[in-house]
Design a protein around this motif. Sequence first.
Motif, PDB file in Angstrom:
ATOM      1  N   ASP A  39       0.810  -1.210   0.000  1.00 19.59           N
ATOM      2  CA  ASP A  39       0.000   0.000   0.000  1.00 19.59           C
ATOM      3  C   ASP A  39       0.848   1.266   0.000  1.00 19.59           C
ATOM      4  N   SER A  40       2.155   1.147   0.265  1.00 15.46           N
ATOM      5  CA  SER A  40       3.027   2.318   0.297  1.00 15.46           C
ATOM      6  C   SER A  40       3.137   2.930  -1.089  1.00 15.46           C
ATOM      7  N   ASP A  41       3.286   4.272  -1.108  1.00 12.05           N
ATOM      8  CA  ASP A  41       3.436   4.980  -2.377  1.00 12.05           C
ATOM      9  C   ASP A  41       4.823   4.795  -2.972  1.00 12.05           C
ATOM     10  N   ALA A  81      23.528   7.902   0.672  1.00 15.57           N
ATOM     11  CA  ALA A  81      22.630   7.971  -0.479  1.00 15.57           C
ATOM     12  C   ALA A  81      21.228   7.540  -0.107  1.00 15.57           C
ATOM     13  N   PHE A  82      20.240   8.152  -0.784  1.00 11.68           N
ATOM     14  CA  PHE A  82      18.885   7.603  -0.728  1.00 11.68           C
ATOM     15  C   PHE A  82      18.341   7.462  -2.142  1.00 11.68           C
ATOM     16  N   ILE A  83      17.502   6.457  -2.324  1.00  6.15           N
ATOM     17  CA  ILE A  83      16.766   6.245  -3.572  1.00  6.15           C
ATOM     18  C   ILE A  83      15.290   6.203  -3.229  1.00  6.15           C
ATOM     19  N   VAL A  84      14.489   6.887  -4.024  1.00  6.55           N
ATOM     20  CA  VAL A  84      13.030   6.831  -3.889  1.00  6.55           C
ATOM     21  C   VAL A  84      12.454   6.482  -5.261  1.00  6.55           C
ATOM     22  N   VAL A 171      24.640   1.447  -4.619  1.00  5.72           N
ATOM     23  CA  VAL A 171      24.341   0.012  -4.709  1.00  5.72           C
ATOM     24  C   VAL A 171      23.659  -0.469  -3.423  1.00  5.72           C
ATOM     25  N   GLN A 172      24.181  -0.038  -2.284  1.00  6.23           N
ATOM     26  CA  GLN A 172      23.531  -0.379  -1.007  1.00  6.23           C
ATOM     27  C   GLN A 172      22.090   0.091  -0.988  1.00  6.23           C
ATOM     28  N   ALA A 173      21.887   1.352  -1.356  1.00  3.93           N
ATOM     29  CA  ALA A 173      20.532   1.901  -1.342  1.00  3.93           C
ATOM     30  C   ALA A 173      19.622   1.125  -2.287  1.00  3.93           C
ATOM     31  N   HIS A 174      20.132   0.771  -3.459  1.00  2.00           N
ATOM     32  CA  HIS A 174      19.342  -0.001  -4.426  1.00  2.00           C
ATOM     33  C   HIS A 174      18.969  -1.365  -3.852  1.00  2.00           C
ATOM     34  N   GLU A 175      19.931  -2.024  -3.217  1.00  2.00           N
ATOM     35  CA  GLU A 175      19.666  -3.351  -2.669  1.00  2.00           C
ATOM     36  C   GLU A 175      18.781  -3.299  -1.421  1.00  2.00           C
ATOM     37  N   ASN A 176      18.683  -2.128  -0.799  1.00  2.00           N
ATOM     38  CA  ASN A 176      17.822  -1.953   0.374  1.00  2.00           C
ATOM     39  C   ASN A 176      16.418  -1.478   0.016  1.00  2.00           C
ATOM     40  N   LEU A 177      16.112  -1.316  -1.286  1.00  5.48           N
ATOM     41  CA  LEU A 177      14.811  -0.786  -1.682  1.00  5.48           C
ATOM     42  C   LEU A 177      13.680  -1.653  -1.137  1.00  5.48           C
ATOM     43  N   ARG A 178      12.812  -1.015  -0.355  1.00  4.71           N
ATOM     44  CA  ARG A 178      11.673  -1.697   0.250  1.00  4.71           C
ATOM     45  C   ARG A 178      10.520  -0.707   0.353  1.00  4.71           C
ATOM     46  N   PRO A 179       9.288  -1.200   0.450  1.00  2.00           N
ATOM     47  CA  PRO A 179       8.153  -0.289   0.595  1.00  2.00           C
ATOM     48  C   PRO A 179       8.281   0.551   1.867  1.00  2.00           C
ATOM     49  N   GLY A 180       7.950   1.815   1.730  1.00  6.63           N
ATOM     50  CA  GLY A 180       8.039   2.693   2.881  1.00  6.63           C
ATOM     51  C   GLY A 180       7.413   4.034   2.595  1.00  6.63           C
ATOM     52  N   ASP A 227      10.630   2.664   6.836  1.00 12.21           N
ATOM     53  CA  ASP A 227      10.398   1.370   6.218  1.00 12.21           C
ATOM     54  C   ASP A 227       9.108   0.764   6.777  1.00 12.21           C
ATOM     55  N   ASP A 228       8.291   0.144   5.907  1.00 12.52           N
ATOM     56  CA  ASP A 228       7.017  -0.419   6.358  1.00 12.52           C
ATOM     57  C   ASP A 228       7.192  -1.449   7.463  1.00 12.52           C
ATOM     58  N   ASP A 229       8.290  -2.209   7.420  1.00  9.17           N
ATOM     59  CA  ASP A 229       8.508  -3.262   8.406  1.00  9.17           C
ATOM     60  C   ASP A 229       9.446  -2.832   9.528  1.00  9.17           C
ATOM     61  N   PHE A 230      10.534  -2.146   9.190  1.00  8.25           N
ATOM     62  CA  PHE A 230      11.560  -1.849  10.181  1.00  8.25           C
ATOM     63  C   PHE A 230      11.363  -0.513  10.886  1.00  8.25           C
ATOM     64  N   GLY A 231      10.460   0.311  10.403  1.00  7.62           N
ATOM     65  CA  GLY A 231      10.308   1.637  10.982  1.00  7.62           C
ATOM     66  C   GLY A 231      11.319   2.608  10.403  1.00  7.62           C
ATOM     67  N   PRO A 232      11.683   3.663  11.131  1.00  9.04           N
ATOM     68  CA  PRO A 232      12.605   4.677  10.596  1.00  9.04           C
ATOM     69  C   PRO A 232      13.948   4.070  10.198  1.00  9.04           C
ATOM     70  N   VAL A 233      14.412   4.434   9.000  1.00 13.33           N
ATOM     71  CA  VAL A 233      15.695   3.919   8.520  1.00 13.33           C
ATOM     72  C   VAL A 233      16.650   5.033   8.112  1.00 13.33           C
ATOM     73  N   GLY A 234      16.213   6.288   8.224  1.00 11.39           N
ATOM     74  CA  GLY A 234      17.131   7.356   7.879  1.00 11.39           C
ATOM     75  C   GLY A 234      16.491   8.717   7.814  1.00 11.39           C
ATOM     76  N   SER A 235      17.342   9.727   7.666  1.00 16.72           N
ATOM     77  CA  SER A 235      16.864  11.105   7.485  1.00 16.72           C
ATOM     78  C   SER A 235      17.915  11.893   6.728  1.00 16.72           C
ATOM     79  N   PHE A 236      17.462  12.787   5.874  1.00 13.51           N
ATOM     80  CA  PHE A 236      18.316  13.743   5.175  1.00 13.51           C
ATOM     81  C   PHE A 236      17.750  15.128   5.458  1.00 13.51           C
ATOM     82  N   ASN A 237      18.620  16.077   5.781  1.00 11.77           N
ATOM     83  CA  ASN A 237      18.128  17.443   5.971  1.00 11.77           C
ATOM     84  C   ASN A 237      19.010  18.432   5.234  1.00 11.77           C
ATOM     85  N   TRP A 238      18.448  19.595   4.941  1.00  9.25           N
ATOM     86  CA  TRP A 238      19.148  20.673   4.232  1.00  9.25           C
ATOM     87  C   TRP A 238      19.144  21.918   5.108  1.00  9.25           C
ATOM     88  N   PHE A 239      20.350  22.452   5.359  1.00 13.97           N
ATOM     89  CA  PHE A 239      20.498  23.662   6.175  1.00 13.97           C
ATOM     90  C   PHE A 239      21.778  24.353   5.729  1.00 13.97           C
TER      91      PHE A 239
END
Length: 778
Positions: A39-41, A81-84, A171-180, A227-239
């Motif tokens: 159901d995640s976008d 890195a993050f991938i969406v 590559v890590q981010a790609h292999e970690n792709l999960r619904p969230g 992450d839908d299963d693991f909960g929070p997995v990261g944050s990126f901020n801009w300042f």
Amino acid sequence: MEFPFLHHLSLWRTCRNIQIWTIFLLMLLLLKSGGVYSDSDYLIGLGSYDITGPAADVNMMGYANTQQIASGIHFRLRARAFIVADEDGKRVVFVNLDACMASQIVTIKVIERLKARYGDLYTEENVAISGIHTHAGPGGYLQYIVYIVTSLGFVRQSFDVLVDGIEKSIVQAHENLRPGSILVNKGELLDASINRSPSAYLNNPAAERKKYKYDVDKEMTLLKFVDDDFGPVGSFNWFATHGTSMSRTNSLISGDNKGAAARFMEDWFEKENSERNYSVGLKNDRLPRRVSNIIPGLLDNHHELLEISANFQSLPSRSATKNSSVARRVRSARRQAGKPEFVSAFCQSNCGDVTPNVLGAFCIDTGLPCDFNHSTCGGKNELCYGQGPGYPDEFESTRIIGERQFRKAVELFSEAKDEIEGDVDYRHAYIDLSTLEVTIHKRGASKVVRTCPAAMGFAFAAGTTDGPGAFDFKQGDDKGNPFWKMVRDLLKTPSKEQIDCQHPKPILLDTGEMKKPYDWAPSILPIQILRIGQFVILCVPGEFSTMAGRRLRDTVKMVLSNDKHFKNMHVVIAGLTNTYSQYVTTYEEYQVQRYEGASTLYGPNTLSAYIQEFKKLAKALISGEPVEPGPQPPDLLDKQISFLPPVVVDGTPHGVDFGDVCSDVPQNSTFKCGDMVTASFWSACPRNDLMTEGTFALVEFHKGEDNWVPVYDDDDFCLRFKWSRPSKLSSRSKATIEWRIPNDVNPGVYRIRHFGAAKSLFGSIHHFTGSSSAFVVA
């Protein structure tokens, strides 16, 4: 006797099982291909990898100080890195580097590797690589001459570790792709930044300045990845704040305030996660520590602890494998199998005129404030320095500014409720900013102006209050002087057309027209917009000043708001992205010719050019139409020249081995929180093995018998690895490891270890390790 209905029932069950297995296999295929199956976008994935680079002999990138040569590690640098990806499979990649800036040649080679690995899934169009602007990382990884002069040309190790690390983080981010899901939050951070060129800012129209409460952007904007299963997995901020808490004389590799903030937040989350409490904020107003309560029931008897430590004197050097330091690395050892590592990135924004040295700029000879317009003291810029909150301790200033960003990020992370929804999209184009025609609209009329080939003004050589220059240069110089013009003309005399185009900038270096032995400055630059639902990232290849960033951001917001699908957008600027082309000021700030104006390469209309071209990208984003890709930037890798001598051989005094202790921790010693523990070892050049994802330095805790647990390594703020030679041409060297004992350390028995790699005269590499005597922390 046969019962037909039983036959049909059996057949139905067989078909049903086939359907179930088919659905299951389809789900696996969707997961593998990046499609969304819940159901995640979005699919979300995060990754992180070591990009520390050579910790010796290489000039630091940022201050252009030839004397600032790396000689150790404050803490390690990372690519995060993050991938969406959305439900249609469209995706974007954002990489945040603990480096001074992105590099065009690094970006080109990363994209080549991604295309070889994934085909057209990741290209220059949807991959953004952004630097945090630390001035304490190894240089030599950009392809244009003006940016590698002080590093004695191109440094292949600096370049390779960046390309490898960025690729591996993606590559890590790609292999970690999960619904969230993704949440966004923003808030003001008031005490981590001030304007270092307020006289230039004041030249902007008063009516425009009245729209804003501060002369720098105080807002931090944060994305929280769940992450839908693991909960929070990261944050990126801009300042927006410069990576200049560490000074121009520092020689230890460091992520500066933003790199420190990232470590603090990742450690905080690990601690909070282990206590199953993500959102309680900070306890006891202390910074977190990575390891707590290693063993229950520590010995309370100080005498017994001393007896234990007396049994572990410093050990002679031992041979080690290449992966020994990786295996002992604290963070690697404590990752939870099957669960993504929490990744937190503190990204850079429009920081051009923003400094973390929040106490202001003062003359070091008199203690008085520097001249307001020129940042000089008695007419000289060398004496005017900005002061951080921990002045005169630059490490403390770095910690404080990092901690302030970290605490605000934790607050925004804990309270984030606004969910990102909508499509993922992107637009990218290359523009030739040396000859771009720009249409200016003003008071109902329009005129066509143009940008100029790159050039740097006299005030560029004056430096800033974060790192003053030398000689008789000063900020705010719009005239220049005859002597330096004569010196300039020995390299390249600018044409009258170039002088007129760059006016009122007096040209010190006509870099855009200098082509020998190859290009001195870039002309073709990338611009890019990434969209994740109602969140938009404007990727710019330079340092925008506060007001320049505001104008660009507001323009794009206005364009997007004309479409109902782009209402209530969050728009951030990601500075120093994909390549580097120095500064971008407003037209009015350019007239003042402070450092930032003198470093706005393409003339007074540079900002107008960016605004014009970003409007095109924004309109294409709304219409869904593609944009012209523009001219391709050059690949100058094969033309690079390096004058950095290689490591020839490492040596030790007679009767001494690599890794032997040369200055031990005092025997039977006891330390308390806040003390500094120091041990020195006979070592070898860190360039022999960068210890990527490993460590040169380690603090171990005695767990019982001969069992030692790693608790701090050279990726920790409290542990410093310092390397030195008695002279430049000496083959002998020492490693000094300093551990400032944190306030919340467990009492017990500890020791310090050093890992290294030595080079023989015939080129072979020998890995070694040594350890200090044990000591007590009470």
